[in-house]
Design an enzyme around this catalytic site. Structure first.
Site, PDB file in Angstrom:
ATOM      1  N   HIS A 114       0.872  -1.177   0.000  1.00  0.00           N
ATOM      2  CA  HIS A 114       0.000   0.000   0.000  1.00  0.00           C
ATOM      3  C   HIS A 114       0.912   1.231   0.000  1.00  0.00           C
ATOM      4  O   HIS A 114       2.032   1.170   0.523  1.00  0.00           O
ATOM      5  CB  HIS A 114      -0.832  -0.045   1.285  1.00  0.00           C
ATOM      6  CG  HIS A 114      -1.879   1.013   1.394  1.00  0.00           C
ATOM      7  ND1 HIS A 114      -1.592   2.286   1.840  1.00  0.00           N
ATOM      8  CD2 HIS A 114      -3.205   0.993   1.139  1.00  0.00           C
ATOM      9  CE1 HIS A 114      -2.708   2.999   1.855  1.00  0.00           C
ATOM     10  NE2 HIS A 114      -3.703   2.239   1.431  1.00  0.00           N
TER      11      HIS A 114
ATOM     12  N   ASP B 133       2.979  -4.483   7.890  1.00  0.00           N
ATOM     13  CA  ASP B 133       1.769  -3.683   7.744  1.00  0.00           C
ATOM     14  C   ASP B 133       0.589  -4.637   7.934  1.00  0.00           C
ATOM     15  O   ASP B 133       0.266  -5.422   7.034  1.00  0.00           O
ATOM     16  CB  ASP B 133       1.760  -3.029   6.355  1.00  0.00           C
ATOM     17  CG  ASP B 133       0.455  -2.342   6.043  1.00  0.00           C
ATOM     18  OD1 ASP B 133      -0.521  -2.519   6.801  1.00  0.00           O
ATOM     19  OD2 ASP B 133       0.399  -1.640   5.019  1.00  0.00           O
TER      20      ASP B 133
ATOM     21  N   GLN C 232      -4.618  -5.124   6.971  1.00  0.00           N
ATOM     22  CA  GLN C 232      -5.644  -6.028   6.426  1.00  0.00           C
ATOM     23  C   GLN C 232      -5.571  -7.424   7.023  1.00  0.00           C
ATOM     24  O   GLN C 232      -6.302  -8.313   6.583  1.00  0.00           O
ATOM     25  CB  GLN C 232      -5.515  -6.111   4.885  1.00  0.00           C
ATOM     26  CG  GLN C 232      -5.656  -4.785   4.169  1.00  0.00           C
ATOM     27  CD  GLN C 232      -7.063  -4.187   4.256  1.00  0.00           C
ATOM     28  OE1 GLN C 232      -8.025  -4.871   4.654  1.00  0.00           O
ATOM     29  NE2 GLN C 232      -7.198  -2.934   3.891  1.00  0.00           N
TER      30      GLN C 232
ATOM     31  N   LYS D 216     -10.497  -0.300  10.663  1.00  0.00           N
ATOM     32  CA  LYS D 216     -10.731  -1.452   9.777  1.00  0.00           C
ATOM     33  C   LYS D 216     -11.106  -2.696  10.585  1.00  0.00           C
ATOM     34  O   LYS D 216     -11.233  -3.789  10.044  1.00  0.00           O
ATOM     35  CB  LYS D 216      -9.472  -1.746   8.955  1.00  0.00           C
ATOM     36  CG  LYS D 216      -9.137  -0.639   7.948  1.00  0.00           C
ATOM     37  CD  LYS D 216      -7.960  -1.040   7.097  1.00  0.00           C
ATOM     38  CE  LYS D 216      -7.276   0.118   6.431  1.00  0.00           C
ATOM     39  NZ  LYS D 216      -8.028   0.743   5.352  1.00  0.00           N
TER      40      LYS D 216
ATOM     41  N   CYS E  36      -4.807   2.599  -3.629  1.00  0.00           N
ATOM     42  CA  CYS E  36      -3.551   3.077  -3.020  1.00  0.00           C
ATOM     43  C   CYS E  36      -2.443   2.028  -3.124  1.00  0.00           C
ATOM     44  O   CYS E  36      -1.653   1.850  -2.182  1.00  0.00           O
ATOM     45  CB  CYS E  36      -3.750   3.480  -1.558  1.00  0.00           C
ATOM     46  SG  CYS E  36      -5.015   4.726  -1.326  1.00  0.00           S
TER      47      CYS E  36
END
Ligand code: C6P
Length: 407
Positions: A122, A199, A202, A225, A365
């Site tokens: 991302h 990261d 997600q 999220k 993104c």
């Protein structure tokens, strides 16, 4: 098995119509909806406990501080960290990664050093490193993806050199749902004495995550999220690393003593939490974790596997539709990225919106990844615990309608 009817009822926003159709919210990779329990926790906070934290010598402030720190402890347990000092609250994944790039990066990266990223990242895990590399004269290197969007890890050792100072990579792709084999990658990096930033934007909302088992050095994620309010995020890092890092932002709260010449900084984690934090939102993040725990992360993951496979099986068979990502049946989080031949994804999203289905269309993104996949934009449906097969059916019906109208 998840009782989806019951789960859906917990999310008031889903109980409405959009263009006279049942609202089907499939943009969960962008942000998730909030359960009543989170909304009520925030309301209760403002009605009963609102005050600034870590400052007041009065009961309201002590209660607000208690609730804020209780949320930190909930996060610690949720991600399997050893110490609450290792949990820093931020505004989201983006700010967490910027914190590392600015503080750790400026201290540890020198001219000629290499920062290893992947083509799947991302922009939040590319741009901060580009800025740092430009400032320091460092070099960015990228592990490539194959045609299907999986990391090409055949000969991963080749990417590590004596100059590699950090590997920063995505845990689960926001475009494809691909889950990277993180334990193996981190073990390889550590064999080469390279720390790893993950990261987790997600991954943490969808699967059970344990930072100790994965053995990552940094883990960044967003609260919004995972059912929590916007304005919340977390940076986890090992205490010994955080201790050596200089502050990121500075000002009130993160100090022990200030003279006109000098400042003595607070201990962890407050050293990295300058100014008034989003207190009610962090307390809301604690409630979101309680909610996720009450449903069960294993159950959520299993449910998403069912929904995403049900969706993939149907969307793949529609004439003129290309679905991106690995073709074989792999474990993937609930994301389906697709295009319709000759139709711009924005047009697909507009027609779907008319049918009550909210999806995201664009580059998500992640422009380097999309280019590697041979496209500039896709339509993306992303699922969460409150989505069911009926939602997928409404999506598929709307895609078929879009094809009729647009082609
Ligand atoms: N991806 C999406 O629609 P923030 O905005 O800081 O909460 O999260 C940034 C971010 C970082 N990493 C990954 C893997 C992400 O997916 C995101 C956010 C959203 O895909 C908005 S662009």
């Amino acid at each position: 098995m998840l009782d989806i009817k019951k789960v859906k009822k917990d999310f008031p926003i889903l109980n409405q119509k959009m263009n006279d159709q049942r609202l089907v919210y499939l943009d969960n990779a962008a942000t998730t909806q909030k359960p009543k329990m989170v909304i009520e926790t925030i309301t209760e906070f403002y009605e009963k406990y609102n005050a600034n934290t870590h400052r007041g010598i009065y009961q309201l402030s002590e209660k607000a501080t208690f609730l804020y720190e209780e949320a930190r402890e909930k996060v610690r347990i949720f991600i399997g960290a050893e110490k609450t000092e290792e949990i820093i609250f931020t505004r989201g994944t983006t700010e967490s990664i910027n914190l590392v790039a600015y503080s750790w990066g400026r201290k540890n990266i020198e001219a000629g050093d290499e920062i290893l990223l992947t083509e799947m990242e991302h922009h939040s895990n590319i741009v901060p490193w580009q800025l740092l590399a430009k400032e320091k004269g460092a070099i960015l290197k990228f592990i490539p993806v194959d045609k299907e969007g999986k990391l090409n890890l055949d000969n991963i050792d080749q990417y590590f050199t004596k100059k590699t100072k950090l590997l920063a990579l995505i845990h689960v792709s926001n475009v494809l749902g691909v889950v990277n084999p993180i334990k193996e990658i981190i073990a390889k990096a550590h064999m080469n004495n390279v720390p790893v930033l993950l990261d987790g934007a997600q991954s943490i909302p969808h699967m059970s995550v344990n930072v100790k088992e994965m053995d990552c050095d940094f883990f960044a994620f967003s609260g919004h999220k995972m059912l929590a309010p916007t304005g919340t995020g977390v940076l986890y890092a090992r205490e010994d690393i955080l201790e050596k890092m200089p502050p990121f932002q500075s000002g009130g709260s993160m100090i022990k003593e200030v003279t006109m010449e000098n400042t003595q900084f607070e201990d962890l984690p407050i050293k990295f939490e300058a100014g008034t934090m989003p207190i009610a939102q962090v307390v809301g993040l604690g409630a979101a974790i309680d909610y996720l725990n009450s449903v069960g992360m294993e159950e959520i993951w299993k449910h998403e596997q069912e929904i995403v496979n049900y969706a993939l099986n149907q969307v793949r068979t529609i004439d003129g539709v290309t679905v991106y990502g690995p073709k074989e049946k792999i474990e993937r989080s609930g994301v389906v990225s697709f295009t319709i031949d000759g139709v711009h994804p924005h047009d697909i999203a507009s027609i779907l919106d008319e049918a009550g289905v909210a999806i995201r269309a664009g580059h998500h993104c992640a422009q380097p990844l999309l280019r590697a996949l041979g496209t500039e934009a896709t339509a993306r449906a992303s699922f969460y615990l409150y989505n069911d097969q009926k939602d997928v059916d409404q999506l598929v019906e709307a895609v078929n309608k879009a094809i009729k109208i647009l082609k």
